[in-house]
Design an enzyme around this catalytic site. Sequence first.
Site, PDB file in Angstrom:
ATOM      1  N   HIS A 168      25.196  30.995 -58.644  1.00 21.58           N
ATOM      2  CA  HIS A 168      24.224  30.919 -59.750  1.00 21.58           C
ATOM      3  C   HIS A 168      23.463  32.229 -59.949  1.00 21.58           C
ATOM      4  O   HIS A 168      22.830  32.433 -60.980  1.00 21.58           O
ATOM      5  CB  HIS A 168      23.246  29.779 -59.486  1.00 21.58           C
ATOM      6  CG  HIS A 168      22.542  29.259 -60.697  1.00 21.58           C
ATOM      7  ND1 HIS A 168      22.488  29.950 -61.898  1.00 21.58           N
ATOM      8  CD2 HIS A 168      21.843  28.112 -60.896  1.00 21.58           C
ATOM      9  CE1 HIS A 168      21.791  29.241 -62.771  1.00 21.58           C
ATOM     10  NE2 HIS A 168      21.390  28.130 -62.192  1.00 21.58           N
ATOM     11  N   ASP A 391      40.397  21.248 -71.701  1.00 22.57           N
ATOM     12  CA  ASP A 391      41.704  20.613 -71.519  1.00 22.57           C
ATOM     13  C   ASP A 391      42.680  21.652 -70.966  1.00 22.57           C
ATOM     14  O   ASP A 391      43.053  22.600 -71.652  1.00 22.57           O
ATOM     15  CB  ASP A 391      42.185  20.061 -72.862  1.00 22.57           C
ATOM     16  CG  ASP A 391      43.522  19.344 -72.772  1.00 22.57           C
ATOM     17  OD1 ASP A 391      44.175  19.403 -71.712  1.00 22.57           O
ATOM     18  OD2 ASP A 391      43.925  18.726 -73.781  1.00 22.57           O
TER      19      ASP A 391
END
Length: 448
Positions: A168, A391
């Site tokens: 992060h 996807d």
Amino acid sequence: MAGEFAEEKKVDDCVKILSTGNVKPKKPIGKKECQLVTFDLPYLAFYYNQKLIIYKSEDDFEGIVQRSKDGLAVVLEEFYQLAGKLDKDEDGVFKVVYDDDMEGVEVVAAAAEEMEVAELTAEEGTSKFKALLPYNMILNLEGLHKPLLAVQVTKLKDGVAIGCAFNHAILDGTSTWHFMSAWAQICSGSSASVATPPFLDRTKARNTRVKLDLSKPSDAPEHAKSASSNGDVAAKSLREKVFKFSESDIDRIKSKVNAGTGSKPFSTFQSLSAHVWSAVTRARELKPEEYTVFTVFADCRKRVDPKMPESYFGNLIQAIFTVTAAGLIMSNPIEFGADLIRTAIESHDAKAIDARNTEWETNPVIFQFKDAGVNCVAVGSSPRFKVYDVDFGWGKPESVRSGLNNRFDGMVYLYPGKDGGRSIDVEISLEDDALKRLEKDKEFLMEL
């Protein structure tokens, strides 16, 4: 591929590690480095940010793993910082560095063949996710020695889980989903290369060199060692749950919040945030005089001056706070909270951002979870992220969730609902007794 899956290692009763390796950019990049800036540095003592994506799939698992690796090698040609490490220059200023000799991204293939997709999509907490995610309880500061991205691809009984852990200190949610979308597009064959390359020069957003007195993970502040999500769970009986709000629920919430105002209407985010803030305040049973803080980790790409592109890679978020007494939240109409939230967000312009950065640079403080505010509701992620469009070629996700890391009492993650439209999933971490009350709050659940 058969050789890679020859040796199995059990990590718990249901998940076996089949192989562990690393993926580098497909083409040589050479030596690269980029200074971490004020927007990045406060997160060094947080934990790796985890995302878990669940898919239904009957595709050959070895083929899925290979396709994932092949696509990763291509996408890392542009997002090469994720294949690098943290380092410090001679002045003690942190930077992200890459060279072709580095090991790259850690990739694990695993199997949990008794675990079904439906079991995971029905999971309201996070207890079933731990063995599906890499780098549980690993500090961002450990990026000095560990890869900045770790991936675990797990074979399920009727699908596949992709668990990712991102350091992060080098990227925020917008950058995370930019990367994930680009990786998936390459794997699915819908793009041969990264359609929108990342904007990698962080110093265009802030060019102040800040020296931090941190050198290795063992030097991290004590709060970073003890204020873990699991530590908070033990100390406060923290629990998580996903509340799913349909498109009609969201429309009703927004209509209710806007019913009492004739001025500029409140946005979906402001309306839902006020709804959550009010309900959590009720569930905590706070005294009227107790303070409660609403915090949003806001994207500043279009707030800074000059504005940064959406493709800016790094952290370009800042916490925006507003505070009031619990009694005022409880006794006023819901638009009271919405107005506080809107005012705080709208006032956080380039001047305010610059002032916050300058103040922090004068006295750098590594963030602690408590910095989100007393009795806080702290909102991260965004329903704008198109997480259900990720996807890889074996279908759209069945579920997208945050992992175990960086959870604390009052942390909220927002995701678009799987049903699309204006539906939103609200992941909330709360002390157990408060969460039990929230689960029975008909007003919050839109059952009234």
